[in-house]
Motif scaffolding. Sequence first.
Motif, short mmCIF file in Angstrom:
data_model
loop_
_atom_site.label_atom_id
_atom_site.label_comp_id
_atom_site.label_asym_id
_atom_site.label_seq_id
_atom_site.Cartn_x
_atom_site.Cartn_y
_atom_site.Cartn_z
N GLY A 121 68.79 18.25 54.48
CA GLY A 121 70.10 17.77 54.06
C GLY A 121 69.99 16.65 53.05
N PRO A 122 70.98 16.50 52.26
CA PRO A 122 72.33 17.03 52.38
C PRO A 122 72.50 18.47 51.92
N ALA A 123 71.55 19.02 51.15
CA ALA A 123 71.67 20.41 50.68
C ALA A 123 70.29 21.05 50.59
N ARG A 124 70.20 22.27 51.10
CA ARG A 124 68.93 23.01 51.10
C ARG A 124 69.18 24.40 50.54
N LEU A 125 68.28 24.86 49.70
CA LEU A 125 68.39 26.19 49.14
C LEU A 125 67.91 27.21 50.17
N VAL A 126 68.74 28.21 50.43
CA VAL A 126 68.38 29.31 51.32
C VAL A 126 68.40 30.58 50.46
N PRO A 127 67.22 31.03 50.01
CA PRO A 127 67.17 32.23 49.17
C PRO A 127 67.66 33.47 49.91
N ALA A 128 68.15 34.44 49.15
CA ALA A 128 68.61 35.70 49.74
C ALA A 128 67.42 36.63 49.95
N GLY A 129 67.53 37.51 50.93
CA GLY A 129 66.53 38.55 51.14
C GLY A 129 65.20 38.00 51.63
N SER A 131 62.01 36.19 51.34
CA SER A 131 61.44 35.14 50.51
C SER A 131 60.41 34.38 51.34
N ASP A 132 59.55 33.68 50.66
CA ASP A 132 58.58 32.85 51.35
C ASP A 132 59.23 31.52 51.72
N CYS A 133 58.77 30.91 52.80
CA CYS A 133 59.40 29.69 53.30
C CYS A 133 59.40 28.57 52.27
N TRP A 134 58.39 28.51 51.43
CA TRP A 134 58.31 27.43 50.45
C TRP A 134 59.37 27.56 49.36
N GLU A 135 60.07 28.71 49.31
CA GLU A 135 61.16 28.89 48.34
C GLU A 135 62.47 28.29 48.84
N SER A 136 62.52 27.90 50.10
CA SER A 136 63.70 27.28 50.68
C SER A 136 63.60 25.77 50.44
N VAL A 137 64.01 25.34 49.26
CA VAL A 137 63.83 23.96 48.81
C VAL A 137 64.72 23.02 49.62
N LYS A 138 64.09 22.01 50.22
CA LYS A 138 64.83 20.96 50.94
C LYS A 138 65.27 19.88 49.95
N TRP A 139 66.33 19.16 50.34
CA TRP A 139 66.79 17.98 49.60
C TRP A 139 67.08 18.28 48.13
N VAL A 140 67.74 19.41 47.89
CA VAL A 140 68.01 19.83 46.51
C VAL A 140 68.84 18.76 45.80
N SER A 141 68.37 18.37 44.61
CA SER A 141 69.10 17.38 43.83
C SER A 141 69.47 17.90 42.44
N ARG A 142 68.76 18.95 41.99
CA ARG A 142 69.01 19.44 40.63
C ARG A 142 68.68 20.92 40.53
N ILE A 143 69.55 21.65 39.84
CA ILE A 143 69.30 23.03 39.47
C ILE A 143 69.31 23.06 37.95
N GLU A 144 68.17 23.34 37.37
CA GLU A 144 67.97 23.28 35.93
C GLU A 144 67.73 24.70 35.40
N LEU A 145 68.60 25.18 34.52
CA LEU A 145 68.45 26.51 33.96
C LEU A 145 67.60 26.46 32.70
N HIS A 146 66.74 27.50 32.57
CA HIS A 146 65.78 27.58 31.47
C HIS A 146 65.84 28.94 30.79
N ALA A 147 65.45 28.97 29.53
CA ALA A 147 65.33 30.23 28.80
C ALA A 147 64.00 30.92 29.11
N THR A 148 62.97 30.14 29.39
CA THR A 148 61.64 30.68 29.70
C THR A 148 61.24 30.26 31.11
N GLU A 149 60.29 30.98 31.66
CA GLU A 149 59.88 30.71 33.03
C GLU A 149 59.28 29.31 33.15
N PRO A 150 59.86 28.46 34.00
CA PRO A 150 59.35 27.10 34.15
C PRO A 150 58.16 27.06 35.11
N ALA A 151 57.34 26.03 34.95
CA ALA A 151 56.27 25.81 35.91
C ALA A 151 56.89 25.21 37.16
#
Length: 163
Positions: A121-129, A131-151
């Motif tokens: 909390g206060p916000a956690r990403l819960v991927p659909a379908g 997914s691996d547990c490490w994809e469920s990001v805790k403490w999300v503060s930013r969602i940044e959109l990119h044109a190319t695949e980010p590291a």
Amino acid sequence: MSGLETHEVPEAVETDGWRLTVDGCVDRRLSLSHDDLRAMELASATGDFSCVEGWTATDLSWRGVRVVDLLRCAGPDEEAAFALVHAMDGEYACGYSLDDFGGALLALELDGEPLPVEHGGPARLVPAGDSDCWESVKWVSRIELHATEPADTARELALSRLR
């Protein structure tokens, strides 16, 4: 409450005055408070959560904002193809293709209660379908959109734990 394992909360995680930023390849940069998110249409997702550490929490009930709704508000531009989700600890981030990302939920609640900081909390990403547990990001503060695949750091951290 849930059967999720509790891990130490990093010192950099500060929930007072928390805001979610959505930026990058978007038409409108968003900066949303917890109250702003709670005022949006909320959705629910229920399922099991398995961790690479060998444990499973069953029948978790998440409630929050659909990522597709957040993206609609920000208006991804024509170049947007990927998202990088940052945790507020400043060290953890996980990348997704927008095709996979839109079905995710930004959870604000777990099992009918506000999402505690110990569980992301206060916000956690819960991927659909699947997914691996490490994809469920805790403490999300930013969602940044990119044109190319980010590291991202999430995949590397998960792989290092398996070695």
